[in-house]
Write a protein that holds these residues in place. Structure first.
Motif, short mmCIF file in Angstrom:
data_model
loop_
_atom_site.label_atom_id
_atom_site.label_comp_id
_atom_site.label_asym_id
_atom_site.label_seq_id
_atom_site.Cartn_x
_atom_site.Cartn_y
_atom_site.Cartn_z
N THR A 27 0.82 -1.21 0.00
CA THR A 27 0.00 0.00 0.00
C THR A 27 0.86 1.26 0.00
OG1 THR A 27 -1.75 -1.16 1.19
CG2 THR A 27 -1.80 1.25 1.24
N ARG A 28 1.85 1.31 0.90
CA ARG A 28 2.70 2.51 1.03
C ARG A 28 3.53 2.76 -0.22
NH1 ARG A 28 1.61 5.90 5.44
NH2 ARG A 28 1.00 4.57 7.13
N ALA A 29 4.02 1.67 -0.84
CA ALA A 29 4.90 1.83 -2.00
C ALA A 29 4.13 1.81 -3.32
CB ALA A 29 5.97 0.74 -2.01
N GLY A 30 2.85 1.45 -3.28
CA GLY A 30 2.04 1.42 -4.49
C GLY A 30 2.44 0.31 -5.44
N VAL A 31 2.76 -0.88 -4.88
CA VAL A 31 3.16 -2.02 -5.70
C VAL A 31 2.29 -3.22 -5.34
CG1 VAL A 31 5.54 -1.23 -5.91
CG2 VAL A 31 4.92 -2.78 -4.05
N GLY A 32 2.46 -4.31 -6.09
CA GLY A 32 1.72 -5.53 -5.81
C GLY A 32 2.29 -6.27 -4.61
N LYS A 33 1.50 -7.23 -4.09
CA LYS A 33 1.92 -7.97 -2.91
C LYS A 33 3.17 -8.80 -3.16
CE LYS A 33 -2.52 -8.29 -0.60
NZ LYS A 33 -3.54 -9.19 -0.06
N SER A 34 3.29 -9.36 -4.35
CA SER A 34 4.46 -10.18 -4.67
C SER A 34 5.74 -9.35 -4.61
CB SER A 34 4.29 -10.80 -6.06
OG SER A 34 5.47 -11.47 -6.44
N GLU A 35 5.68 -8.17 -5.21
CA GLU A 35 6.83 -7.27 -5.21
C GLU A 35 7.14 -6.78 -3.79
OE1 GLU A 35 8.42 -3.37 -7.72
OE2 GLU A 35 6.46 -4.23 -8.18
N ALA A 36 6.08 -6.52 -3.02
CA ALA A 36 6.26 -6.09 -1.63
C ALA A 36 6.91 -7.19 -0.80
CB ALA A 36 4.92 -5.69 -1.02
N ARG A 37 6.46 -8.46 -0.99
CA ARG A 37 7.05 -9.59 -0.26
C ARG A 37 8.53 -9.74 -0.62
NH1 ARG A 37 5.21 -13.47 2.73
NH2 ARG A 37 3.04 -13.19 2.14
N ASP A 38 8.85 -9.61 -1.91
CA ASP A 38 10.25 -9.72 -2.34
C ASP A 38 11.11 -8.65 -1.67
OD1 ASP A 38 9.56 -11.85 -3.94
OD2 ASP A 38 9.52 -10.68 -5.80
N ALA A 39 10.58 -7.41 -1.61
CA ALA A 39 11.33 -6.32 -0.99
C ALA A 39 11.51 -6.57 0.51
CB ALA A 39 10.62 -4.99 -1.22
N LEU A 40 10.47 -7.09 1.17
CA LEU A 40 10.58 -7.41 2.60
C LEU A 40 11.60 -8.51 2.84
CD1 LEU A 40 6.87 -7.17 3.72
CD2 LEU A 40 8.79 -6.02 4.83
N GLU A 41 11.61 -9.52 1.98
CA GLU A 41 12.60 -10.60 2.13
C GLU A 41 14.01 -10.07 1.93
OE1 GLU A 41 11.30 -13.58 -0.62
OE2 GLU A 41 9.62 -14.17 0.65
N ALA A 42 14.18 -9.19 0.95
CA ALA A 42 15.50 -8.62 0.70
C ALA A 42 15.96 -7.73 1.85
CB ALA A 42 15.49 -7.83 -0.61
N ALA A 43 14.98 -7.11 2.56
CA ALA A 43 15.29 -6.22 3.67
C ALA A 43 15.19 -6.93 5.02
CB ALA A 43 14.36 -5.01 3.63
N ASP A 44 15.16 -8.26 5.00
CA ASP A 44 15.07 -9.07 6.22
C ASP A 44 13.89 -8.66 7.10
OD1 ASP A 44 17.30 -10.64 5.60
OD2 ASP A 44 18.67 -9.16 6.45
N GLY A 45 12.75 -8.32 6.47
CA GLY A 45 11.54 -8.00 7.20
C GLY A 45 11.45 -6.57 7.69
N ASP A 46 12.44 -5.74 7.38
CA ASP A 46 12.45 -4.33 7.82
C ASP A 46 11.48 -3.54 6.94
OD1 ASP A 46 12.96 -1.62 8.25
OD2 ASP A 46 15.11 -1.96 8.59
N LEU A 47 10.37 -3.09 7.52
CA LEU A 47 9.33 -2.39 6.77
C LEU A 47 9.84 -1.13 6.09
CD1 LEU A 47 6.37 -2.71 9.28
CD2 LEU A 47 6.67 -3.97 7.17
N ALA A 48 10.53 -0.30 6.86
CA ALA A 48 11.01 0.98 6.31
C ALA A 48 12.00 0.75 5.17
CB ALA A 48 11.65 1.83 7.41
N ALA A 49 12.90 -0.21 5.34
CA ALA A 49 13.89 -0.48 4.30
C ALA A 49 13.22 -1.03 3.04
CB ALA A 49 14.95 -1.46 4.81
N ALA A 50 12.20 -1.88 3.22
CA ALA A 50 11.49 -2.43 2.07
C ALA A 50 10.76 -1.34 1.30
CB ALA A 50 10.51 -3.50 2.53
N ILE A 51 10.10 -0.43 2.02
CA ILE A 51 9.38 0.67 1.36
C ILE A 51 10.37 1.58 0.64
CG2 ILE A 51 7.98 2.73 1.77
CD1 ILE A 51 6.66 1.13 4.09
N ALA A 52 11.47 1.90 1.30
CA ALA A 52 12.50 2.76 0.68
C ALA A 52 13.05 2.10 -0.58
CB ALA A 52 13.62 3.05 1.67
N ARG A 53 13.24 0.80 -0.54
CA ARG A 53 13.78 0.06 -1.68
C ARG A 53 12.84 0.16 -2.89
NH1 ARG A 53 16.55 -4.29 -0.11
NH2 ARG A 53 17.84 -4.95 -1.80
N LEU A 54 11.52 0.21 -2.62
CA LEU A 54 10.54 0.23 -3.70
C LEU A 54 10.22 1.62 -4.21
CD1 LEU A 54 8.14 -2.45 -2.23
CD2 LEU A 54 9.55 -2.69 -4.27
N GLU A 55 10.54 2.65 -3.45
CA GLU A 55 10.20 4.02 -3.88
C GLU A 55 11.27 4.61 -4.76
OE1 GLU A 55 9.38 6.00 -0.16
OE2 GLU A 55 7.27 5.55 -0.38
#
Length: 132
Positions: free
Chosen positions: A104-132
């Motif tokens: 929701t925050r990054a405006g992407v699909g769930k699959s892309e959001a899950r990939d970003a979270l996995e790459a950021a070891d579950g860190d929400l802020a890092a995952a959102i930053a990675r996608l923006e």
């Protein structure tokens, strides 16, 4: 709740409500802030959530205890496995709520959001930053 320079707390709350700021006290049992160098643990913190125009802000008030992050970080629930770097390998380790929040925050699909979270070891802020 707020220092308001001697302003009546009830008056302050009323003014904030008029400005569209919703304030909620949370019944938090513990707050943990992890940095690269340490963990700050607030065992009896007072936590206030302010929602202003869809942007949530949290205020934590309390006396933190400092501890070494290597002790508790990387701990995995029973039955889970870890990779060589200590990251959980089981996809279910990332809560669906976190995936939805990042999507929701990054405006992407769930699959892309899950990939970003996995790459950021579950860190929400890092995952959102990675996608923006």
């Amino acid at each position: 709740m707020f220092g308001g320079g001697g302003m009546n707390p009830r008056k302050m709350k009323q003014m904030m409500k008029q400005m569209g700021i919703d304030v909620t006290e949370l019944d938090a049992e513990e707050v943990v802030i992890r940095t690269a160098d340490e963990e700050l643990v607030f065992p009896d913190a007072q936590v206030t959530r302010m929602d202003a125009q869809g942007q949530e802000t949290y205020q934590v008030v309390g006396e933190p205890e400092s501890r070494d992050p290597s002790g508790a970080a990387g701990a995995v629930e029973a039955g889970g496995e870890e990779t060589d770097d200590g990251a959980p390998t089981d996809e279910s380790e990332i809560p669906e709520d976190d995936v939805e929040l990042v999507a929701t925050r990054a405006g992407v699909g769930k699959s892309e959001a899950r990939d970003a979270l996995e790459a950021a070891d579950g860190d929400l802020a890092a995952a959102i930053a990675r996608l923006e």
